[in-house]
Design a protein around this motif. Structure first.
Motif: not given
Length: 67
Positions: A21-44
């Motif tokens: 109960g520390k995180q909602k499923v929606s928060g995890v999904l946002v984290g996954i999408v953010f991680g994938l987006a970050l991995a495709t940039t020059a910063v990743g």
């Protein structure tokens, strides 16, 4: 390159956060999408390199401490 064990550890952490109960499923999904987006940039890649180097340092320190 992200190794499979790292992905499994992060997946189990995300599952645990949702289960306890520390995180909602929606928060995890946002984290996954953010991680994938970050991995495709020059910063990743530099971030991944730093995480890989830090994990190797921790593993090395633990391995040298165990006789």
């Amino acid at each position: 390159m992200v190794t499979l064990p790292l992905v499994l550890v992060l997946g189990l952490l995300a599952l645990g956060l949702v289960k306890w109960g520390k995180q909602k499923v929606s928060g995890v999904l946002v984290g996954i999408v953010f991680g994938l987006a970050l991995a495709t940039t020059a910063v990743g890649p530099p971030i991944l390199h730093a995480v890989t180097a830090a994990s190797k340092t921790v593993v090395s320190a633990i391995s040298s401490a165990v006789p």
